[in-house]
Structures are given as C-alpha cells and as structure tokens.
Design an enzyme around this catalytic site. Structure first.
Site, short mmCIF file in Angstrom:
data_model
loop_
_atom_site.label_atom_id
_atom_site.label_comp_id
_atom_site.label_asym_id
_atom_site.label_seq_id
_atom_site.Cartn_x
_atom_site.Cartn_y
_atom_site.Cartn_z
N ARG A 89 50.15 44.46 -42.90
CA ARG A 89 49.05 43.87 -42.14
C ARG A 89 49.21 42.46 -42.06
O ARG A 89 49.31 41.99 -42.95
CB ARG A 89 47.67 44.66 -42.47
CG ARG A 89 46.65 43.82 -41.85
CD ARG A 89 45.20 44.68 -41.99
NE ARG A 89 44.86 44.45 -43.46
CZ ARG A 89 44.26 43.09 -43.81
NH1 ARG A 89 44.26 41.96 -42.95
NH2 ARG A 89 43.82 42.80 -44.98
N ILE A 112 39.62 42.60 -39.84
CA ILE A 112 38.20 42.41 -39.36
C ILE A 112 38.53 42.57 -37.82
O ILE A 112 37.63 43.15 -36.97
CB ILE A 112 37.72 40.93 -39.55
CG1 ILE A 112 37.59 40.58 -41.19
CG2 ILE A 112 36.41 40.67 -38.84
CD1 ILE A 112 36.36 41.20 -41.70
N GLY A 169 15.28 50.30 -61.77
CA GLY A 169 13.91 50.60 -62.31
C GLY A 169 13.81 51.42 -63.48
O GLY A 169 13.28 51.31 -64.44
N ASN A 200 34.18 46.56 -47.90
CA ASN A 200 35.40 45.57 -48.06
C ASN A 200 35.11 44.35 -47.38
O ASN A 200 35.38 43.14 -47.54
CB ASN A 200 36.78 45.94 -47.90
CG ASN A 200 37.08 46.64 -49.27
OD1 ASN A 200 36.72 46.40 -50.34
ND2 ASN A 200 38.40 47.31 -49.19
N GLU A 253 26.09 55.28 -46.22
CA GLU A 253 27.20 54.47 -47.13
C GLU A 253 26.76 55.19 -48.62
O GLU A 253 25.47 55.21 -48.98
CB GLU A 253 26.42 53.18 -46.91
CG GLU A 253 27.10 52.23 -48.16
CD GLU A 253 28.63 52.23 -48.46
OE1 GLU A 253 29.14 52.01 -47.25
OE2 GLU A 253 29.19 52.54 -49.22
N ARG A 304 52.81 38.84 -46.12
CA ARG A 304 52.31 39.28 -47.62
C ARG A 304 53.18 40.21 -48.35
O ARG A 304 53.49 39.69 -49.37
CB ARG A 304 50.84 39.96 -47.44
CG ARG A 304 49.82 39.15 -46.89
CD ARG A 304 48.51 39.90 -46.76
NE ARG A 304 47.53 39.03 -46.34
CZ ARG A 304 46.44 39.47 -46.05
NH1 ARG A 304 45.98 40.63 -46.19
NH2 ARG A 304 45.48 38.45 -45.54
O1 MEZ Z 1 42.77 39.74 -43.80
C1 MEZ Z 1 42.74 39.70 -44.86
O2 MEZ Z 1 42.99 40.53 -45.93
C2 MEZ Z 1 42.55 38.13 -45.63
C3 MEZ Z 1 42.39 37.28 -44.52
C4 MEZ Z 1 42.48 37.94 -46.81
C5 MEZ Z 1 42.50 36.49 -47.41
O3 MEZ Z 1 43.35 36.09 -47.92
O4 MEZ Z 1 41.53 35.85 -47.01
#
Ligand code: MEZ
Length: 605
Positions: free
Chosen positions: A572, A578, A110, A193, A185, A431
């Site tokens: 991870r 999640i 605004g 994320n 927040e 990863r």
């Molecule tokens: O858990 C993650 O970071 C994930 C599944 C990312 C992705 O590549 O979609």
C-alpha cells in the site's frame, strides 16, 4: 469509612439495576462490607466522598456499553476534558492530547483498576513518562454487580461493525441515504487505526493541489497505486479509489475537516497527501470530525460491543448480528444489511506469523483491536478472501517501541542513515523497499535525520520530542555524539546529500523528491520496521459487496477498509488507506442503505 450498600439479588432486568443503582438507604443489611475508601477504584473514591451509585450511573438505568452517560456525569462534576486539560497541565497531558476525542471511562475505570493513560490503547513498549499503573485491587468488585440483564432483540436497517474511519464513513453515508444505523465497536473507544494515522489522505486533482499549482490527476494516482502495489491490485478498485478521491476529500471538508496542507509520501510521484494545516496528524482530527457528524446524524454508536456472529440465511442473505456487549450481555440486532469495517489483523501476531513467519517478533503500529475479526466472521459465511499474505512493514517505528514515525517526515525532506552514518536507500521509495533496506543494515535499525526547519514546518513532528524519542543538537558533530554515529561519516553524508539537492539529482539512490538540504540544528530518531498494514482480506466487488467463494455477492453483506483485499495489491502507498476508508466507506454505506431499504424485513429468528 465503610459505606453501606443495599445487597443486590439475582433477578433479571431493570429491577436489578434499579437495586444496583439506587442510592444506599438505611438498609438493615449493609452490602458489601468493604472499606470503600481503601479501594483503588473510582467508585471507591466517590463513595468515600459520600457519593452514591446514582451520581455516576443515574437512576433506573440499564448498564450501557456506550458509557456515554457516565462520561457526561464525570463532566458535570469535573468539567470538560478541556477544563481538565488546563488543570492537569504538564509535559505529558492526556486530557489535552485527547481533547474531545475520548471519554473519561476509556482510561478511568469505576469498578476495576484504571490503567495508566495511553497504555489502554497504544500499548507502547516503553516506559511512558509519568505513567503510573494503579495498585492491584485489594478486593475484587462484588460479582453480583456484574450480573447482566437480558436484552431483547433489536432492529436496524444497517449494522456497521467497526468504528474506525471506514466504519464511521459507511454509517454516516447509510444514514444520509435514509437508513436506521447501528455502529458497533468492540473496543472501549471508537477510532480504530484511523485514530493513530499521521501522514494524511491521498487525493488527486483537488482544489488544494490546484491552488498550489500541483499537476495531478486520477490517472496518475491510479498508475502510482498500481505500480506501488506491484500490479497485484484489483484495477477496478484502484480506478474508483483514484477517481473519487477528490470528491471524498470535499465530502470530509464539508463535514468540517481541515485538509488544506499537502505533501508527498513514498511511492507517489507528486504531492497529493492532504492533512490539516501546519502538517498536523490527520487521524485524530478526522475521527473527531466523523464522531461529531455521527452524533449530529443521531447514529446509534456503541462501544464495548464485539460481534460474535453475522446472521445469515442462504436464501434471504444477511439478517443481522449477534452482539456480545461487555456490560449488556448477548443480544441480537436484526438488520437487512451489514457492513464489515473491522480493520486488518496486524495486531494479531499469530495470524501474521501464519502468513509471514519471517515477521514473527516484530512490533506492530496498530491499535490492539486490529485482530482480523472480518476473517473470523466471514469464515462461517463462505466468504472469499484474497491477498492474505500481503502484509506491510512500515519502515519507521521508533526503535524499541510501537510508535510510528510518520512517513510525512521523510516526505518533507528527512533522510535515513545507518549506524555507519551513511545513506543506503531512496528514503521516499515504497515501504516494502525501504523496510527491506533497513532490515539489511547493521543492527536492523537506521537513524532518521531532519532539521529544525522541517520540525517547525510539520506540527506532528513535535510529538516525537514530547515522547522523548527524538534528539536535537546544534551541529552534526553534536548529533553524532548524541546518537552514537561516526561524526566524519555523518558530515560527509550530509554534504553529499546537500550537493544532490542542489543538483536536483541523487545518483546514488535515485531519490526524486530532493526539496531540501539539511542544515541548522539537526534532529535524529532511531527507527526500525514494524508490522503496519494487512493488504489482504475479504474479497469485494466495486460496490463493496462481499463475494462468496464462487464469486457471487452475498446478499446484504458489504465490506470496506482494511478488512478487505484488492485495493492495495502487494504494497500500500502511504496516504491511500484513509482515502480508501472514505471513498469505499461512502460506497458501502450507500449500497447497504439501498439494499436494506429494498429488501423485505427478515423473518424473526
Ligand atoms: O498511510 C499510512 O500508513 C501513513 C501515511 C503512515 C505514516 O507514515 O504516517
């Protein structure tokens, strides 16, 4: 056309706001003497149409960090985001892509120049198609209107800091357990994320898996997670993650989530990553579900509300938080339990480089609020930290951007080739291994290759075409020409990979999920690793209680999600964040509610 506004005088409290928000009358002293029709702000555009402040802000209202009231008033005149989505159709349609998940005031300001669409949150390092930054303001908004009224201290049972997946879950669980909850927040919008998560949620022994004949168990998920994390993980936390994963998925389903599709991500030995039907992205969907559940539970959710301090008295434990409301100013919320759900620090380049100097200069996939606030807030409280140097690179960001190209694409059958057109790694390995392998290739990038069938079977893949990052061609030779790859080498690689799939064995790289040879129209995205996840953080026990440096729980202080360390060890697995957010969010929320309801009211500070 100049619009006359009544001059605001510097008095404190709602009287000031009444003045600010009052409709202009035939005041003797017009204020400010601007030609509002020439200002690039929404306020100006509205004033040019003879709308007065109360059209957006309502009468007698305090400025709100939530801004929900303003958003509601936008919708009164302009229609819902769904209506706007229909009217502003086109190849890039932010009203449609964020349908129902963010408010108007996230993008449209605004009293300051609006920033173009996605750049508010995503900060893509690329020119967004059709993004148009607004011109710089010709004249700043009158500072008098930014005077913030004092806010009296408030009271809650539980304060949750950070409204991503973990924070929302903790807040809902605390509310379910009977606590009065405030969810804070710091960003303009909730979601963290989690909102950007694509791949899915890991859960073992679910009904979805059983219906497909997938043989999985918590013990198997536990073993995969420990192996993927190089056994640096806290085994007690991993047992909880795996053991409760199926019930966390059920809980989400009961809240209205669709997690009926399942696939495999790197480091998992079976298909256990759950996502919406058709392989749509998981994060925005889950955040929509959690937002609606929080609203239905009447949880007080406030955006624009960073916390500068956790109140703590050695004997009494945690006593609340100090909030620096963007519009409301500084105020205190007294609470008997506080949950840190502040996320990791991948978007804090300096902090990342302190622990991993070799990652300096790499892009991050994270939303800009992921700066490690849990570490800053914890430092004043003698909080123990663990594994802070364990920082994960995601192997596949679209090269030159911050956009993550989901592991789900590799999980569903994509391969990686280097600039010589050759495979070089097990694409569904962990990863850390895949990222290191890409960085060792010429140019430190690779090409992710998949086919038209995979594109059709995984809805989220469409986004990469939508953003102009993926190319499709009818034949390998055409794709090679489009991508600058040597055609002969590419054809030979595809043929060898087809043979490996038919034989069910990949002698060169040991890939175990060989579901499909690639054929038909072929697609490519150039990818490079980027900073994705910080495995370390606040040290917690299995009840999500934060530990001090002597290993004792700090009374009333809980932590969950990426703000914590211990669950993922040194690496991870995709789909476990999640899962962690939901499982530990529920534990933290319930624990915080129990403690808050049991503890005596803190004395006034
Ligand atoms: O858990 C993650 O970071 C994930 C599944 C990312 C992705 O590549 O979609």
């Amino acid at each position: 056309m100049a619009i006359a506004f009544r001059r605001a005088v510097p008095i404190v409290g709602s009287a000031l706001l009444t003045l600010i928000l009052a409709a202009p009358s035939g005041a003797a002293e017009p204020w400010p003497a601007l030609d509002w029709s020439r200002q690039p702000y929404l306020a100006a555009a509205h004033a040019a149409e003879k709308k007065v402040c109360s059209a957006c802000h309502g009468e007698d209202r305090l400025p709100s960090d939530g801004l929900a009231e303003v958003d509601r008033r936008c919708a009164d005149c302009h229609g819902s985001l769904a209506d706007m989505g229909k009217e502003t159709d086109g190849p890039i349609n932010p009203h449609r892509s964020h349908l129902g998940t963010i408010g108007c005031t996230v993008c449209h300001r605004g009293h300051a120049p609006s920033r173009a669409y996605c750049l508010n949150c995503h900060q893509f390092a690329m020119d967004m198609p059709r993004s148009r930054p607004c011109p710089a303001p010709r004249q700043p908004f009158p500072p008098e209107l930014l005077v913030r009224p004092a806010v009296t201290p408030q009271q809650a049972d539980v304060v949750v800091i950070g409204a991503g997946g973990a924070g929302f879950t903790a807040a809902i669980a605390a509310r379910e357990a009977g606590a009065k909850v405030v969810l804070l927040e710091k960003q303009r919008l909730t979601g963290g994320n989690t909102m950007l998560a694509n791949g899915g949620m890991n859960a073992a022994g679910t009904r979805v898996q059983q219906a497909r004949g997938i043989d999985d168990s918590p013990a198997r998920m536990e073993a995969d997670t420990l192996r993927g994390g190089h056994n640096v993980n806290d085994p007690r936390l991993v047992k909880i993650l795996a053991g409760r994963s199926a019930s966390s998925l059920e809980w989400l389903t009961q809240l209205g989530a669709d997690l009926s599709d399942v696939g495999r991500l790197g480091g998992s030995s079976v298909d256990r990553t759950h996502r919406p039907r058709g392989g749509a992205s998981v994060g925005a969907h889950l955040i929509g579900v959690l937002r609606r559940s929080a609203a239905a539970a009447q949880i007080d959710v406030r955006v624009n509300s960073p916390v500068s301090k956790i109140l703590h008295d050695g004997a009494q434990g945690v006593g609340g938080v100090v909030v620096e409301g963007r519009y409301r100013g500084t105020y205190t919320i007294h609470a008997r339990a506080v949950v840190l759900a502040t996320g990791g620090f991948s978007a804090n380049a300096r902090r990342v480089a302190r622990y991993r100097p070799e990652f300096a200069g790499l892009a991050t996939t994270n939303q800009p609020g992921a700066t490690g606030d849990g570490i800053d807030l914890g430092q004043g409280l003698d909080v123990a930290f663990c594994d802070l140097a364990e920082i994960q690179l995601h192997p596949t960001l679209a090269a030159g951007t911050r956009i993550i190209v989901s592991e789900a694409i590799r999980g569903n059958g994509a391969i990686l080739v280097n600039r010589q057109g050759r495979r070089f790694v097990d694409e569904v390995g962990t990863r850390d291994r895949v990222s290191a392998a890409i960085l060792a290739q010429p140019g430190r990038t690779a090409f992710l290759l998949f086919d038209g069938d995979l594109r059709r079977g995984l809805r989220q893949a469409e986004g990469y075409f939508h953003l102009g990052l993926a190319k499709q061609a009818a034949t390998p030779a055409d794709l090679a020409a489009l991508s600058g790859l040597p055609a002969d080498a590419l054809q030979a690689t595809l043929a060898a990979y087809g043979r490996a799939c038919r034989a069910g064995s990949d002698p060169d790289f040991g890939r175990t999920s060989l579901a499909r040879a690639l054929g038909g129209p072929l697609c490519a995205i150039e990818v490079a690793p980027g900073i994705h996840y910080t495995m370390g953080g606040v040290k917690i026990d299995p009840r999500c209680q934060v530990l001090d440096t002597a290993g004792r729980p700090i009374a009333g202080l809980f932590a969950v999600g990426e703000a914590t360390g211990g669950v993922h060890g040194a690496n991870r697995l995709g789909g476990n964040s999640i899962s962690e957010a939901i499982t530990f969010g529920r534990i933290a929320g319930r624990g915080a509610a129990r403690v808050a309801l049991e503890r005596a009211a803190p004395r006034a500070r």
